[in-house]
Design a protein around this motif. Structure first.
Motif, PDB file in Angstrom:
ATOM      1  N   LEU A 250      -1.654  13.505  49.453  1.00 31.32           N
ATOM      2  CA  LEU A 250      -1.466  14.506  48.403  1.00 31.32           C
ATOM      3  C   LEU A 250      -2.185  15.803  48.751  1.00 31.32           C
ATOM      4  N   VAL A 251      -1.542  16.940  48.433  1.00 28.95           N
ATOM      5  CA  VAL A 251      -2.178  18.235  48.647  1.00 28.95           C
ATOM      6  C   VAL A 251      -2.457  18.942  47.322  1.00 28.95           C
ATOM      7  N   ARG A 252      -2.085  18.334  46.236  1.00 26.30           N
ATOM      8  CA  ARG A 252      -2.442  18.862  44.914  1.00 26.30           C
ATOM      9  C   ARG A 252      -2.522  17.700  43.931  1.00 26.30           C
ATOM     10  N   GLU A 253      -3.199  17.935  42.830  1.00 23.33           N
ATOM     11  CA  GLU A 253      -3.332  16.882  41.823  1.00 23.33           C
ATOM     12  C   GLU A 253      -1.985  16.619  41.153  1.00 23.33           C
ATOM     13  N   THR A 254      -1.700  15.357  40.951  1.00 25.93           N
ATOM     14  CA  THR A 254      -0.483  14.968  40.248  1.00 25.93           C
ATOM     15  C   THR A 254      -0.662  13.554  39.723  1.00 25.93           C
ATOM     16  N   THR A 255       0.306  13.082  38.982  1.00 30.54           N
ATOM     17  CA  THR A 255       0.292  11.727  38.452  1.00 30.54           C
ATOM     18  C   THR A 255       1.627  11.061  38.772  1.00 30.54           C
ATOM     19  N   THR A 256       1.655   9.756  38.654  1.00 26.93           N
ATOM     20  CA  THR A 256       2.910   9.027  38.853  1.00 26.93           C
ATOM     21  C   THR A 256       3.972   9.533  37.893  1.00 26.93           C
ATOM     22  N   GLU A 257       3.590   9.752  36.655  1.00 25.22           N
ATOM     23  CA  GLU A 257       4.552  10.183  35.636  1.00 25.22           C
ATOM     24  C   GLU A 257       5.139  11.555  35.969  1.00 25.22           C
ATOM     25  N   GLU A 258       4.286  12.486  36.408  1.00 25.13           N
ATOM     26  CA  GLU A 258       4.790  13.815  36.779  1.00 25.13           C
ATOM     27  C   GLU A 258       5.743  13.717  37.971  1.00 25.13           C
ATOM     28  N   LEU A 259       5.380  12.907  38.943  1.00 25.25           N
ATOM     29  CA  LEU A 259       6.203  12.770  40.131  1.00 25.25           C
ATOM     30  C   LEU A 259       7.557  12.128  39.805  1.00 25.25           C
ATOM     31  N   LEU A 260       7.546  11.161  38.928  1.00 21.77           N
ATOM     32  CA  LEU A 260       8.810  10.540  38.518  1.00 21.77           C
ATOM     33  C   LEU A 260       9.730  11.562  37.855  1.00 21.77           C
ATOM     34  N   ARG A 276      13.131   4.416  39.602  1.00 19.16           N
ATOM     35  CA  ARG A 276      12.516   3.392  38.753  1.00 19.16           C
ATOM     36  C   ARG A 276      11.411   3.998  37.891  1.00 19.16           C
ATOM     37  N   GLU A 277      11.164   3.377  36.757  1.00 13.71           N
ATOM     38  CA  GLU A 277      10.082   3.819  35.880  1.00 13.71           C
ATOM     39  C   GLU A 277       8.735   3.446  36.482  1.00 13.71           C
ATOM     40  N   ALA A 278       7.676   4.015  35.944  1.00 14.17           N
ATOM     41  CA  ALA A 278       6.326   3.802  36.478  1.00 14.17           C
ATOM     42  C   ALA A 278       5.992   2.316  36.547  1.00 14.17           C
ATOM     43  N   GLY A 279       5.425   1.912  37.669  1.00 17.18           N
ATOM     44  CA  GLY A 279       4.990   0.529  37.835  1.00 17.18           C
ATOM     45  C   GLY A 279       6.085  -0.421  38.278  1.00 17.18           C
ATOM     46  N   VAL A 280       7.315   0.077  38.453  1.00 19.38           N
ATOM     47  CA  VAL A 280       8.436  -0.772  38.856  1.00 19.38           C
ATOM     48  C   VAL A 280       8.946  -0.302  40.214  1.00 19.38           C
ATOM     49  N   PHE A 281       9.109  -1.233  41.136  1.00 15.10           N
ATOM     50  CA  PHE A 281       9.551  -0.897  42.481  1.00 15.10           C
ATOM     51  C   PHE A 281      10.817  -1.667  42.840  1.00 15.10           C
ATOM     52  N   ILE A 295      14.639   3.963  44.178  1.00  9.69           N
ATOM     53  CA  ILE A 295      13.348   4.519  44.598  1.00  9.69           C
ATOM     54  C   ILE A 295      12.270   4.242  43.555  1.00  9.69           C
ATOM     55  N   GLY A 296      11.125   3.759  44.025  1.00  4.85           N
ATOM     56  CA  GLY A 296       9.945   3.591  43.182  1.00  4.85           C
ATOM     57  C   GLY A 296       8.790   4.410  43.746  1.00  4.85           C
ATOM     58  N   ILE A 297       7.934   4.919  42.855  1.00  3.58           N
ATOM     59  CA  ILE A 297       6.873   5.849  43.264  1.00  3.58           C
ATOM     60  C   ILE A 297       5.552   5.467  42.600  1.00  3.58           C
ATOM     61  N   HIS A 298       4.474   5.605  43.365  1.00  2.00           N
ATOM     62  CA  HIS A 298       3.131   5.407  42.803  1.00  2.00           C
ATOM     63  C   HIS A 298       2.183   6.446  43.397  1.00  2.00           C
ATOM     64  N   VAL A 299       1.422   7.108  42.536  1.00  3.50           N
ATOM     65  CA  VAL A 299       0.359   8.004  42.996  1.00  3.50           C
ATOM     66  C   VAL A 299      -0.941   7.217  42.986  1.00  3.50           C
ATOM     67  N   ILE A 307       2.728   6.754  47.339  1.00  7.08           N
ATOM     68  CA  ILE A 307       3.411   5.609  47.954  1.00  7.08           C
ATOM     69  C   ILE A 307       4.821   5.565  47.375  1.00  7.08           C
ATOM     70  N   ILE A 308       5.813   5.582  48.250  1.00  8.29           N
ATOM     71  CA  ILE A 308       7.218   5.614  47.843  1.00  8.29           C
ATOM     72  C   ILE A 308       7.932   4.449  48.495  1.00  8.29           C
ATOM     73  N   ALA A 309       8.724   3.710  47.724  1.00  8.87           N
ATOM     74  CA  ALA A 309       9.569   2.650  48.270  1.00  8.87           C
ATOM     75  C   ALA A 309      11.024   2.989  47.967  1.00  8.87           C
ATOM     76  N   ALA A 310      11.874   2.949  49.005  1.00  7.88           N
ATOM     77  CA  ALA A 310      13.295   3.259  48.845  1.00  7.88           C
ATOM     78  C   ALA A 310      14.118   2.143  49.475  1.00  7.88           C
ATOM     79  N   ALA A 311      14.956   1.494  48.663  1.00 14.15           N
ATOM     80  CA  ALA A 311      15.751   0.349  49.117  1.00 14.15           C
ATOM     81  C   ALA A 311      17.228   0.711  49.154  1.00 14.15           C
ATOM     82  N   ILE A 312      17.908   0.316  50.227  1.00 17.40           N
ATOM     83  CA  ILE A 312      19.356   0.477  50.337  1.00 17.40           C
ATOM     84  C   ILE A 312      19.956  -0.780  50.964  1.00 17.40           C
ATOM     85  N   ASP A 313      21.267  -0.899  50.877  1.00 19.60           N
ATOM     86  CA  ASP A 313      21.991  -1.864  51.703  1.00 19.60           C
ATOM     87  C   ASP A 313      22.313  -1.148  53.010  1.00 19.60           C
TER      88      ASP A 313
END
Length: 346
Positions: A250-260, A276-281, A295-299, A307-313
């Protein structure tokens, strides 16, 4: 109804194209072309296609393609499309290449990472990178599309918003990728042998994967600054599916909710990206046999990382589905045509 030819008809990518195009309202598979098995029926290789593709596979006749079809999908190994496409340069055909032949803008980069002679620079300059969510306007005007690789699709969709909004540093990005066995193609090898892959996770091509320069090229384009990534790939014991877990400083302050909120806004007009909503990946089963990228995201405040998780077939959004999505955009059709299906579960 536009007529379609699929070149490289016996690989997994081609078989997924055939399956998905059966649902399409505007495209019809006219020809399936195979260099090694022309004259054979597809059903003799893939019995599940019995009663769907009756005609035997054809041998490639370049001079007849334009009069017989409108759209050509190249589901070929690397090194094939680049030799055929220059011979179609004066045609009205729409060409979509699922291999890596046109993804890198530099011939030198291609030759370094793929170990083959590159396509002519003129062809590389003509081709549009077909990541539909990031380059839709360019795709709409294109006649030649370079379909993205499976890992780059996941990685780019996961990282692009954070880089464009200058939330993470362009340095120190790490990507951990895991894919099922079908990502290695249909030709068996020792690494894809059942006894080698079952109950086993295998890192492979560490620091040498051909998707590294592709990821870096298009992340750099979106970030407007050069980017190098650390990329580690793993083969896991499942047939299909792919997930990238990505880490950025991170290069600036943020939260999971803001990033979502940022990600939801970034992709609000893209029907195949689901945040995905916060806490769900996401898990690979959530997108199985579909064209979705979840896509799921966590700050992580403690380590100052995102931390970002992205799933595809890997065979659909990572190959055939995305190719059809590009064809839809090229022809002014609904982007979801033939693709908006519920993933297969369980």
């Amino acid at each position: 109804m536009k007529k379609v030819a699929i070149i490289g008809g016996t690989g997994y990518g081609a078989i997924e194209l055939i399956r998905l195009l059966q649902l399409h309202e505007k495209m019809h598979v006219k020809k399936v072309i195979s260099h090694s098995q022309h004259g054979d029926s597809l059903a003799s290789i893939y019995p599940h296609l019995t009663d769907f593709i009756e005609e035997p596979m054809d041998e490639l006749q370049i001079d007849k393609l334009e009069e017989e079809v409108d759209i050509v999908f190249f589901a070929t190994p690397a090194g094939v499309a680049k030799d055929i496409l220059p011979q179609l340069s004066n045609s009205k055909l729409q060409c979509i290449d699922l291999s890596g032949d046109l993804r890198l803008s530099s011939p030198t980069e291609y030759e370094t990472w793929y170990g083959k002679e590159a396509a002519p620079q003129e062809l590389l300059d003509q081709a549009v990178y077909g990541l539909s969510e990031l380059y839709a306007e360019e795709i709409k005007q294109a006649s030649v599309i370079s379909n993205p690789g499976c890992f780059p699709t996941s990685a780019l969709l996961g990282l692009a918003p954070a880089l464009e909004h200058q939330i993470i540093s362009p340095q120190g990005i790490s990507i951990d990728g895991k894919t099922g066995i079908s990502g290695a193609g249909r030709t068996p090898t020792a690494k894809t042998h059942f006894s080698e892959t079952n109950e086993n996770v295998t890192p492979y091509k560490i620091g040498q994967h051909q998707h590294i320069p592709e990821i870096e090229q298009y992340l750099s384009d979106k970030a407007k600054t050069p980017i190098d990534v650390a990329f580690a790939t793993h083969l896991i014991p499942m047939t299909r599916g792919l997930i990238c877990t990505m880490y950025g400083q991170l290069v600036r302050e943020t939260t999971t909710e803001e990033l979502l909120e940022i990600y939801q806004s970034y992709y609000e007009n893209n029907p195949f990206v689901r945040i995905r909503e916060a806490g769900v990946f996401p898990a690979t089963k959530d997108v199985y046999a579909s064209n979705f990228c979840d896509i799921g995201i966590h700050v992580d405040q403690r380590s100052n990382q995102i931390i970002i998780a992205a799933a595809i077939d890997n065979l659909v959004k990572g190959a055939a589905g995305q190719a059809i999505q590009n064809a839809n955009l090229m022809n002014g059709w609904e982007e979801t045509m033939g693709l908006h299906t519920i993933p297969v579960y369980p």
